[in-house]
Scaffold this motif. Structure first.
Motif, PDB file in Angstrom:
ATOM      1  N   LEU A 181       0.824  -1.208   0.000  1.00  0.00           N
ATOM      2  CA  LEU A 181       0.000   0.000   0.000  1.00  0.00           C
ATOM      3  C   LEU A 181       0.862   1.263   0.000  1.00  0.00           C
ATOM      4  N   ALA A 182       1.996   1.224   0.717  1.00  0.00           N
ATOM      5  CA  ALA A 182       2.895   2.379   0.738  1.00  0.00           C
ATOM      6  C   ALA A 182       3.484   2.638  -0.643  1.00  0.00           C
ATOM      7  N   GLY A 183       3.929   1.578  -1.309  1.00  0.00           N
ATOM      8  CA  GLY A 183       4.497   1.736  -2.648  1.00  0.00           C
ATOM      9  C   GLY A 183       3.470   2.178  -3.663  1.00  0.00           C
ATOM     10  N   MET A 184       2.291   1.618  -3.558  1.00  0.00           N
ATOM     11  CA  MET A 184       1.198   2.023  -4.441  1.00  0.00           C
ATOM     12  C   MET A 184       0.888   3.507  -4.273  1.00  0.00           C
ATOM     13  N   GLY A 185       0.886   3.964  -3.017  1.00  0.00           N
ATOM     14  CA  GLY A 185       0.638   5.376  -2.742  1.00  0.00           C
ATOM     15  C   GLY A 185       1.735   6.268  -3.268  1.00  0.00           C
ATOM     16  N   LEU A 186       2.974   5.783  -3.255  1.00  0.00           N
ATOM     17  CA  LEU A 186       4.091   6.566  -3.784  1.00  0.00           C
ATOM     18  C   LEU A 186       3.927   6.796  -5.281  1.00  0.00           C
ATOM     19  N   VAL A 187       3.496   5.764  -5.996  1.00  0.00           N
ATOM     20  CA  VAL A 187       3.227   5.908  -7.432  1.00  0.00           C
ATOM     21  C   VAL A 187       2.112   6.923  -7.665  1.00  0.00           C
ATOM     22  N   ALA A 188       1.044   6.826  -6.874  1.00  0.00           N
ATOM     23  CA  ALA A 188      -0.079   7.756  -7.019  1.00  0.00           C
ATOM     24  C   ALA A 188       0.353   9.185  -6.717  1.00  0.00           C
ATOM     25  N   THR A 189       1.238   9.363  -5.739  1.00  0.00           N
ATOM     26  CA  THR A 189       1.722  10.699  -5.379  1.00  0.00           C
ATOM     27  C   THR A 189       2.478  11.338  -6.535  1.00  0.00           C
ATOM     28  N   VAL A 190       3.339  10.559  -7.181  1.00  0.00           N
ATOM     29  CA  VAL A 190       4.101  11.084  -8.324  1.00  0.00           C
ATOM     30  C   VAL A 190       3.140  11.505  -9.440  1.00  0.00           C
ATOM     31  N   ALA A 228      13.777  -1.041   6.557  1.00  0.00           N
ATOM     32  CA  ALA A 228      13.537  -2.112   5.583  1.00  0.00           C
ATOM     33  C   ALA A 228      12.490  -1.726   4.540  1.00  0.00           C
ATOM     34  N   LEU A 229      11.728  -0.652   4.792  1.00  0.00           N
ATOM     35  CA  LEU A 229      10.695  -0.231   3.843  1.00  0.00           C
ATOM     36  C   LEU A 229      11.287   0.042   2.464  1.00  0.00           C
ATOM     37  N   TRP A 230      12.401   0.776   2.414  1.00  0.00           N
ATOM     38  CA  TRP A 230      12.938   1.242   1.125  1.00  0.00           C
ATOM     39  C   TRP A 230      13.446   0.096   0.239  1.00  0.00           C
ATOM     40  N   PRO A 231      14.291  -0.833   0.730  1.00  0.00           N
ATOM     41  CA  PRO A 231      14.697  -1.937  -0.150  1.00  0.00           C
ATOM     42  C   PRO A 231      13.532  -2.831  -0.572  1.00  0.00           C
ATOM     43  N   ASN A 232      12.541  -2.976   0.296  1.00  0.00           N
ATOM     44  CA  ASN A 232      11.375  -3.776  -0.074  1.00  0.00           C
ATOM     45  C   ASN A 232      10.546  -3.105  -1.163  1.00  0.00           C
ATOM     46  N   LEU A 233      10.442  -1.775  -1.104  1.00  0.00           N
ATOM     47  CA  LEU A 233       9.745  -1.051  -2.172  1.00  0.00           C
ATOM     48  C   LEU A 233      10.450  -1.251  -3.507  1.00  0.00           C
ATOM     49  N   LEU A 234      11.764  -1.212  -3.488  1.00  0.00           N
ATOM     50  CA  LEU A 234      12.526  -1.416  -4.720  1.00  0.00           C
ATOM     51  C   LEU A 234      12.358  -2.839  -5.240  1.00  0.00           C
ATOM     52  N   ARG A 235      12.348  -3.794  -4.340  1.00  0.00           N
ATOM     53  CA  ARG A 235      12.219  -5.194  -4.731  1.00  0.00           C
ATOM     54  C   ARG A 235      10.850  -5.480  -5.359  1.00  0.00           C
ATOM     55  N   LEU A 236       9.824  -4.796  -4.897  1.00  0.00           N
ATOM     56  CA  LEU A 236       8.454  -5.024  -5.371  1.00  0.00           C
ATOM     57  C   LEU A 236       8.020  -4.005  -6.420  1.00  0.00           C
ATOM     58  N   ARG A 237       8.968  -3.386  -7.092  1.00  0.00           N
ATOM     59  CA  ARG A 237       8.663  -2.234  -7.947  1.00  0.00           C
ATOM     60  C   ARG A 237       7.671  -2.546  -9.074  1.00  0.00           C
ATOM     61  N   VAL A 238       7.736  -3.744  -9.654  1.00  0.00           N
ATOM     62  CA  VAL A 238       6.812  -4.069 -10.755  1.00  0.00           C
ATOM     63  C   VAL A 238       5.377  -4.147 -10.243  1.00  0.00           C
ATOM     64  N   ARG A 239       5.180  -4.877  -9.154  1.00  0.00           N
ATOM     65  CA  ARG A 239       3.846  -4.985  -8.547  1.00  0.00           C
ATOM     66  C   ARG A 239       3.351  -3.611  -8.101  1.00  0.00           C
ATOM     67  N   ILE A 240       4.249  -2.817  -7.529  1.00  0.00           N
ATOM     68  CA  ILE A 240       3.887  -1.504  -7.013  1.00  0.00           C
ATOM     69  C   ILE A 240       3.481  -0.555  -8.137  1.00  0.00           C
ATOM     70  N   LEU A 241       4.235  -0.579  -9.245  1.00  0.00           N
ATOM     71  CA  LEU A 241       3.889   0.280 -10.389  1.00  0.00           C
ATOM     72  C   LEU A 241       2.524  -0.097 -10.949  1.00  0.00           C
ATOM     73  N   ALA A 242       2.256  -1.390 -11.046  1.00  0.00           N
ATOM     74  CA  ALA A 242       0.966  -1.840 -11.594  1.00  0.00           C
ATOM     75  C   ALA A 242      -0.184  -1.459 -10.670  1.00  0.00           C
ATOM     76  N   SER A 243      -0.063  -1.768  -9.388  1.00  0.00           N
ATOM     77  CA  SER A 243      -1.155  -1.464  -8.457  1.00  0.00           C
ATOM     78  C   SER A 243      -1.328   0.039  -8.280  1.00  0.00           C
ATOM     79  N   GLY A 244      -0.216   0.789  -8.281  1.00  0.00           N
ATOM     80  CA  GLY A 244      -0.309   2.242  -8.142  1.00  0.00           C
ATOM     81  C   GLY A 244      -1.020   2.892  -9.308  1.00  0.00           C
TER      82      GLY A 244
END
Length: 272
Positions: free
Chosen positions: A25-34, A189-205
């Motif tokens: 949810l945090a990564g998805m929100g970061l995409v939406a923020t941009v 640990a939030l930041w490396p995990n966001l990078l690791r999940l970047r494909v899923r995060i970009l899609a969901s965001g």
């Protein structure tokens, strides 16, 4: 709104399938923020009267995400999602009537009731064997938060006078707040995990921000209860995602529930 329902169910499916919903949810929100930040230079700053609405809405949106992450840790997609969304149209209609003076017609009320009953019945098949108190608490909190912020956001778009401006500012403040909350919960640990999940995060965001923009656009033009009810078609699409992606059974019980949802949507769309 039907397209928004497809996108809404899709991003929920992506979030649910991840190992850590808070990070998703945090990564998805970061995409939406941009995405929303690109719009800010082209819309006016919020008027003074809008700021309290934005602050209250950010609190409700963050409360929804916390409850949602909690619910997805304690139930599957077909169980948690309908429970979280089922009563939203009825809550939103009641709050919209009290707060905004929006009075739905008798047939629209019937349609909203059918949508809600269909979604709640859909959840009973997976939850009737055992009462899961934490899950029900989390989904009830999520449903109440959605109904409340739907009414508040409808009011905010009208007070602001520009639905796109209100939406952009809300997305930025909401998701930056949740990103800070996620950092406090998960630590460095939030930041490396966001990078690791970047494909899923970009899609969901991308799916999440597109769905929410359509939702706010509709709220600025139509009654809260009706818009919220049509948005809950996402439960039908979640059923398909559950069946096709997660191989969950599409039983006759769920099929009947889906028919009730569709019948309610027809009543809302056809009769004013």
């Amino acid at each position: 709104m039907l397209a928004a329902g497809v996108m809404h169910a899709s991003w929920h499916g992506l979030v649910k399938s991840g190992a850590d919903q808070v990070i998703n949810l945090a990564g998805m929100g970061l995409v939406a923020t941009v995405c929303a930040a690109v719009v800010l230079p082209f819309v006016p700053a919020p008027p003074v009267a809008v700021w309290p609405v934005l602050v209250a809405s950010v609190i409700l949106h963050n409360g929804y995400k916390v409850c949602l992450a909690w619910a997805y840790k304690r139930g599957d997609l077909v169980q948690a999602f309908p429970l979280a969304r089922g009563a939203v149209p009825l809550f939103a209609t009641a709050i919209g009537f009290v707060a905004l003076g929006q009075v739905p017609s008798f047939r629209q009320l019937g349609g909203i009731a059918l949508v809600s009953v269909g979604i709640l019945l859909m959840s009973l098949e997976s939850s009737r064997r055992a009462f899961n108190a934490p899950l029900f608490t989390a989904t009830a909190g999520a449903g109440l938060a959605v109904a409340s912020y739907s009414v508040l956001d409808a009011f905010g778009t009208r007070l602001y006078g520009d639905w796109l401006g209100f939406t952009a500012w809300l997305i930025v403040f909401d998701n930056l707040t949740y990103l800070g909350l996620s950092r406090a919960i998960r630590g460095p640990a939030l930041w490396p995990n966001l990078l690791r999940l970047r494909v899923r995060i970009l899609a969901s965001g991308g799916l999440g921000v597109a769905s929410f923009v359509v939702f706010l656009w509709a709220l600025s033009r139509h009654a809260v209860g009706s818009v919220s009810a049509v948005r809950e078609t996402s439960v039908l699409f979640a059923m398909l995602i559950g069946a096709l992606v997660y191989h969950e059974p599409l039983s006759p019980w769920r099929a009947v529930s889906g028919i009730l949802v569709v019948a309610g949507i027809v009543m809302i769309a056809v009769w004013k």
